[in-house]
Design a protein around this motif. Sequence first.
Motif, PDB file in Angstrom:
ATOM      1  N   MET A  44       0.786  -1.282  -0.095  1.00  0.00           N
ATOM      2  CA  MET A  44      -0.004   0.039  -0.043  1.00  0.00           C
ATOM      3  C   MET A  44       1.136   1.445   0.095  1.00  0.00           C
ATOM      4  O   MET A  44       1.871   1.408   0.508  1.00  0.00           O
ATOM      5  CB  MET A  44      -0.965   0.095   1.114  1.00  0.00           C
ATOM      6  N   MET A  45       0.405   2.107  -0.724  1.00  0.00           N
ATOM      7  CA  MET A  45       0.988   3.668  -0.683  1.00  0.00           C
ATOM      8  C   MET A  45       0.002   4.643  -0.075  1.00  0.00           C
ATOM      9  O   MET A  45      -1.222   4.467  -0.238  1.00  0.00           O
ATOM     10  CB  MET A  45       1.468   3.848  -1.970  1.00  0.00           C
ATOM     11  N   ASN A  46       0.498   5.744   0.307  1.00  0.00           N
ATOM     12  CA  ASN A  46      -0.210   6.893   0.797  1.00  0.00           C
ATOM     13  C   ASN A  46      -0.864   7.427  -0.329  1.00  0.00           C
ATOM     14  O   ASN A  46      -0.485   7.740  -1.311  1.00  0.00           O
ATOM     15  CB  ASN A  46       0.480   7.835   1.574  1.00  0.00           C
ATOM     16  N   PRO A  47      -2.327   7.721  -0.450  1.00  0.00           N
ATOM     17  CA  PRO A  47      -2.943   8.178  -1.577  1.00  0.00           C
ATOM     18  C   PRO A  47      -2.553   9.660  -1.860  1.00  0.00           C
ATOM     19  O   PRO A  47      -2.636   9.918  -3.001  1.00  0.00           O
ATOM     20  CB  PRO A  47      -4.386   8.099  -1.130  1.00  0.00           C
ATOM     21  N   VAL A  48      -2.013  10.207  -0.801  1.00  0.00           N
ATOM     22  CA  VAL A  48      -1.599  11.676  -1.153  1.00  0.00           C
ATOM     23  C   VAL A  48      -0.440  11.727  -2.090  1.00  0.00           C
ATOM     24  O   VAL A  48      -0.274  12.596  -3.118  1.00  0.00           O
ATOM     25  CB  VAL A  48      -1.317  12.383  -0.104  1.00  0.00           C
ATOM     26  N   ILE A  49       0.331  10.821  -1.755  1.00  0.00           N
ATOM     27  CA  ILE A  49       1.643  10.532  -2.585  1.00  0.00           C
ATOM     28  C   ILE A  49       1.200   9.895  -4.029  1.00  0.00           C
ATOM     29  O   ILE A  49       1.751  10.770  -5.128  1.00  0.00           O
ATOM     30  CB  ILE A  49       2.669   9.404  -2.061  1.00  0.00           C
ATOM     31  N   THR A  71      -2.642   0.414  -4.669  1.00  0.00           N
ATOM     32  CA  THR A  71      -4.212   0.326  -3.783  1.00  0.00           C
ATOM     33  C   THR A  71      -5.136  -0.467  -4.640  1.00  0.00           C
ATOM     34  O   THR A  71      -5.039  -0.855  -5.866  1.00  0.00           O
ATOM     35  CB  THR A  71      -4.657   1.710  -3.803  1.00  0.00           C
ATOM     36  N   SER A  99      -8.254   0.397  -3.859  1.00  0.00           N
ATOM     37  CA  SER A  99      -9.451   1.417  -3.900  1.00  0.00           C
ATOM     38  C   SER A  99      -9.658   1.895  -5.234  1.00  0.00           C
ATOM     39  O   SER A  99      -8.809   2.598  -5.900  1.00  0.00           O
ATOM     40  CB  SER A  99      -8.930   2.257  -3.075  1.00  0.00           C
ATOM     41  N   VAL A 144      -9.664   5.600  -4.939  1.00  0.00           N
ATOM     42  CA  VAL A 144      -8.301   6.417  -5.190  1.00  0.00           C
ATOM     43  C   VAL A 144      -7.974   6.591  -6.514  1.00  0.00           C
ATOM     44  O   VAL A 144      -7.353   7.320  -7.401  1.00  0.00           O
ATOM     45  CB  VAL A 144      -7.317   5.802  -4.333  1.00  0.00           C
TER      46      VAL A 144
END
Length: 192
Positions: free
Chosen positions: A2-7, A77, A79, A82
Amino acid sequence: MMMNPVIMLLAAYGLGCLSTAYLLIRLQHGQDIRTLGSGNAGARNAGRHFGSKTFAAIFIGDAGKAVLAVYAASWFTDSRTVLYMVLLAVVAGHVYPVFLRFRGGKGMSPFAGGALALDWRVFLGMLGLALVLLLVFRRFTPAGLIAIVTYPFFIYGVELSRAGALLGGLTVLLILFAHRSNIKEMIRGGAG
C-alpha cells in the motif's frame, strides 16, 4: 504493498504536468505550442499546425501518461475511489501544469487514456456515443463534449459506484471548464 494516496495523487499530478505537445513541438520545431493557434498545449492545436502524425503522437503521449498513472496506482491500492482520484489528478496536471505556469491542454487525451485504463466498458460506451454524435453534428468538439458528460452515468451504470461517479463528474467538470471558450463558440453557432 500500500502507498499513501496523497503521494499517488501528487505523482499523478506531476505526470499530468508533462505536456507532450509542449515538449514535442519545442524539440522538433523550437516553438512554444502555446503561442500558436488557440494557445492550447494539446494534440488538436498541435495537429492543426503540424499535421496528423503530430496529432497522433501527442494524443498517444498524453493518453499514455494517464494510463501509466492509473496502472501504476493500481499496484499500490485496491481502492477504485483512489484510482478515480488519480485520473482527476493527472487531468488536472495536464490542464494546469505547474511547469508551464498552469497553461496546458484541455484534458481530453489524458481523460480518454485514463477512462480506458479504469474501465474499458465505460470507455467503449462513451466512444460509441461520441461516434453516433459525430454523425449527427459532423464536428468533433460537440460530439466529444456531450459524450464525456455521460461519463459519471456510465460509471454508475457499470460499477454502481457513487464515489466513482462523483469523481468522474468532477473530472468532466474540469474538462468542460477548460473547454469553456469552445462551448461559448458552439452556443453562438461557430465551428467546433
